[in-house]
Motif scaffolding. Structure first.
Motif, PDB file in Angstrom:
ATOM      1  N   LEU A   1       0.836  -1.197   0.000  1.00 46.51           N
ATOM      2  CA  LEU A   1       0.000   0.000   0.000  1.00 46.51           C
ATOM      3  C   LEU A   1       0.866   1.241   0.000  1.00 46.51           C
ATOM      4  O   LEU A   1       1.911   1.280   0.653  1.00 46.51           O
ATOM      5  CB  LEU A   1      -0.903   0.027   1.245  1.00 46.51           C
ATOM      6  CG  LEU A   1      -1.866  -1.140   1.441  1.00 46.51           C
ATOM      7  CD1 LEU A   1      -2.553  -1.019   2.796  1.00 46.51           C
ATOM      8  CD2 LEU A   1      -2.891  -1.184   0.324  1.00 46.51           C
TER       9      LEU A   1
ATOM     10  N   THR B   1      -1.194   7.139   0.595  1.00 47.21           N
ATOM     11  CA  THR B   1      -2.602   7.521   0.458  1.00 47.21           C
ATOM     12  C   THR B   1      -3.530   6.365   0.807  1.00 47.21           C
ATOM     13  O   THR B   1      -4.532   6.551   1.504  1.00 47.21           O
ATOM     14  CB  THR B   1      -2.882   8.013  -0.980  1.00 47.21           C
ATOM     15  OG1 THR B   1      -2.013   9.112  -1.257  1.00 47.21           O
ATOM     16  CG2 THR B   1      -4.327   8.439  -1.149  1.00 47.21           C
ATOM     17  N   GLU B   2      -3.191   5.172   0.358  1.00 43.74           N
ATOM     18  CA  GLU B   2      -4.023   3.998   0.648  1.00 43.74           C
ATOM     19  C   GLU B   2      -4.022   3.665   2.138  1.00 43.74           C
ATOM     20  O   GLU B   2      -5.063   3.299   2.703  1.00 43.74           O
ATOM     21  CB  GLU B   2      -3.528   2.793  -0.168  1.00 43.74           C
ATOM     22  CG  GLU B   2      -3.750   2.956  -1.660  1.00 43.74           C
ATOM     23  CD  GLU B   2      -2.995   1.939  -2.489  1.00 43.74           C
ATOM     24  OE1 GLU B   2      -3.505   1.577  -3.567  1.00 43.74           O
ATOM     25  OE2 GLU B   2      -1.889   1.502  -2.077  1.00 43.74           O
TER      26      GLU B   2
ATOM     27  N   GLN C   1      -6.225   6.192   3.869  1.00 43.42           N
ATOM     28  CA  GLN C   1      -7.635   5.869   3.647  1.00 43.42           C
ATOM     29  C   GLN C   1      -8.099   4.748   4.573  1.00 43.42           C
ATOM     30  O   GLN C   1      -9.187   4.804   5.133  1.00 43.42           O
ATOM     31  CB  GLN C   1      -7.876   5.480   2.185  1.00 43.42           C
ATOM     32  CG  GLN C   1      -7.793   6.656   1.242  1.00 43.42           C
ATOM     33  CD  GLN C   1      -7.815   6.246  -0.216  1.00 43.42           C
ATOM     34  OE1 GLN C   1      -7.608   5.090  -0.566  1.00 43.42           O
ATOM     35  NE2 GLN C   1      -8.039   7.219  -1.089  1.00 43.42           N
ATOM     36  N   LYS C   2      -7.256   3.740   4.763  1.00 42.74           N
ATOM     37  CA  LYS C   2      -7.619   2.639   5.666  1.00 42.74           C
ATOM     38  C   LYS C   2      -7.745   3.126   7.102  1.00 42.74           C
ATOM     39  O   LYS C   2      -8.634   2.695   7.831  1.00 42.74           O
ATOM     40  CB  LYS C   2      -6.603   1.501   5.582  1.00 42.74           C
ATOM     41  CG  LYS C   2      -6.736   0.691   4.310  1.00 42.74           C
ATOM     42  CD  LYS C   2      -6.158  -0.676   4.511  1.00 42.74           C
ATOM     43  CE  LYS C   2      -6.435  -1.560   3.328  1.00 42.74           C
ATOM     44  NZ  LYS C   2      -7.721  -2.218   3.405  1.00 42.74           N
TER      45      LYS C   2
END
Length: 107
Positions: free
Chosen positions: A62, A65-66, A69-70
């Motif tokens: 990841l 940004t990912e 988001q999580k």
């Protein structure tokens, strides 16, 4: 054409790289990681739990940004892989960004 393709790959790959943290930022992120209790579920540096995925090499899976988001997701949907993640609504966005960048650099 090969040079153009290489150029595009380099541009794409640079977008996946998390900006390195200063020593002070690394220390802040490690304190935050501990304070939020991430090791209660995740393995990290051969320390922690195996209830959830290890975070040792999360930056290979990841990007920053990912990960952010999580961390910002609400986890009220049953049946998702993240259903046991706690809410970080009381954690500042700046802290979540720092933690995301710290984890994204784990490769």
């Amino acid at each position: 054409k090969p040079v153009f393709i290489l150029f595009l790959l380099l541009i794409f790959a640079s977008g996946l790289q998390a900006e390195p943290l200063s020593k002070d930022q690394q220390q802040q992120a490690q304190r935050l990681f501990t304070a939020l209790g991430c090791r209660a579920c995740h393995d990290f540096n051969k320390s922690g739990s195996n209830l959830a995925n290890s975070l040792d090499r999360i930056g290979l899976k990841l990007n920053e940004t990912e990960i952010l988001q999580k961390l910002q997701q609400t986890h009220d949907k049953k049946g998702t892989e993240d259903k046991f993640m706690p809410s970080y609504k009381t954690t500042s966005l700046e802290q979540l960004k720092l933690l995301s960048r710290f984890l994204a650099n784990r490769k």
